[in-house]
Design a protein around this motif. Structure first.
Motif, short mmCIF file in Angstrom:
data_model
loop_
_atom_site.label_atom_id
_atom_site.label_comp_id
_atom_site.label_asym_id
_atom_site.label_seq_id
_atom_site.Cartn_x
_atom_site.Cartn_y
_atom_site.Cartn_z
N UNK A 48 24.47 -39.19 15.94
CA UNK A 48 23.84 -37.94 16.35
C UNK A 48 23.58 -38.01 17.86
N UNK A 51 20.77 -35.78 19.49
CA UNK A 51 19.41 -36.28 19.27
C UNK A 51 19.10 -37.45 20.19
N UNK A 116 21.68 -33.59 0.44
CA UNK A 116 22.27 -32.35 0.92
C UNK A 116 23.73 -32.56 1.23
N UNK A 118 27.40 -30.85 2.49
CA UNK A 118 27.69 -29.86 3.51
C UNK A 118 28.03 -28.51 2.87
N UNK A 121 23.69 -25.88 1.00
CA UNK A 121 22.29 -25.53 1.10
C UNK A 121 22.12 -24.24 1.89
N UNK A 123 19.33 -22.89 3.16
CA UNK A 123 18.46 -23.05 4.32
C UNK A 123 19.25 -23.58 5.50
N UNK A 124 20.05 -24.59 5.22
CA UNK A 124 20.87 -25.20 6.27
C UNK A 124 21.78 -24.15 6.90
N UNK A 127 19.71 -21.75 9.03
CA UNK A 127 19.13 -22.43 10.19
C UNK A 127 20.20 -22.64 11.25
N UNK A 128 21.43 -22.97 10.84
CA UNK A 128 22.49 -23.17 11.82
C UNK A 128 22.96 -21.84 12.39
N UNK A 131 20.52 -20.72 15.25
CA UNK A 131 20.13 -21.88 16.05
C UNK A 131 19.53 -21.47 17.39
N UNK A 134 15.93 -20.70 17.11
CA UNK A 134 15.26 -21.99 16.94
C UNK A 134 14.95 -22.62 18.30
N UNK A 138 11.44 -23.37 20.36
CA UNK A 138 11.11 -24.70 20.90
C UNK A 138 10.69 -24.61 22.36
#
Lengths: 157, 83
Positions: A48, A51, A116, A118, A121, A123-124, A127-128, A131, A134, A138
């Motif tokens: 990742x 991150x 999870x 790919x 889901x 929610x996933x 959420x993507x 983004x 999101x 932040x």
């Protein structure tokens, strides 16, 4: 890979303990920096990279924040004094939490096989899809935190 | 058990919060607890093929940002106490 992770984990735990138990705050901040760097490397190993970069930025910002007025900070705190009974209660509580936490962790999915998959889901998916909102939230949060810090630090006239 | 690292970091932070007298040490310990939660989430979302789970990536990114905001606020409250 698991050997690399194990070495990193040992380093992370040692630097966490050092950050708390160090004699002076300078060493404590340095250990906190080492801890953040180690966690960034773990993110990199877990594939990742975004991150990892975010973690590095957060670590450096935290370092800069703590850098100001570091020496004068040694004074802040409650009155010193050994409290053996309190320390014993804390240690017993922590050991109990650790044992029960290990028991709970047996129910988790195996490492490398998350629950999870790919594209399954909802929610996933959403959420993507959103983004950008999101990230906007932040940025608003960071802005608010800095405004709050400035309001607290404002000098009285 | 690889997930235990997150637990160990959280507990080290908890020990620092409960047993240290210095305010800055308490703030550092809270930061370590936050790191532990972040690392636990990241380990939970690792997949053998491909990148880390995207949902976990989004969650961890928000968690890092919120942690930084909380750190800034706690630091300014502590230096306010000094004055």
């Amino acid at each position: 890979m698991s050997i690399l992770l194990a070495i990193l984990f040992v380093g992370i735990i040692i630097s966490a303990v050092m950050a708390i138990e160090a004699k002076n705050l300078r060493l404590s901040f340095l250990s906190l920096g080492a801890l953040g760097m180690g966690i960034s490397l773990v993110f990199l190993i877990l594939r990742a990279p975004g991150l990892a970069i975010a973690q590095l930025v957060v670590m450096f910002l935290g370092f800069l924040i703590f850098r100001g007025g570091m020496v004068s900070m040694e004074v802040i705190g409650f009155d010193e004094g050994r409290d053996i009974f309190g320390l014993a209660v804390v240690v017993i509580m922590i050991i109990t939490t650790f044992i029960f936490g290990l028991e709970v962790m047996k129910d988790l999915p195996l490492f490398g096989k998350p629950l999870l998959a790919e594209g399954q889901d909802t929610v996933q998916h959403y959420l993507l899809k959103y983004r950008g909102y999101d990230s906007l939230g932040l940025a608003a949060l960071l802005f608010t935190a800095i405004l709050g810090a400035l309001a607290i630090l404002r000098k009285k006239r | 058990m690889i997930y235990a690292l997150g637990l160990v970091l959280i507990l080290v932070g908890l020990y620092g919060v409960l047993s240290k007298k210095n305010m800055v040490k308490i703030i550092i310990a809270l930061g370590i607890m936050g790191y532990g939660v972040t690392l636990f989430l990241a380990l939970l979302g690792y997949r053998e093929k491909g990148t880390l789970d995207p949902l976990i990536q989004a969650l961890v990114l928000i968690s890092l940002g919120i942690g930084l905001g909380i750190l800034i606020l706690m630091k300014s409250l502590a230096s306010r106490l000094l004055r």
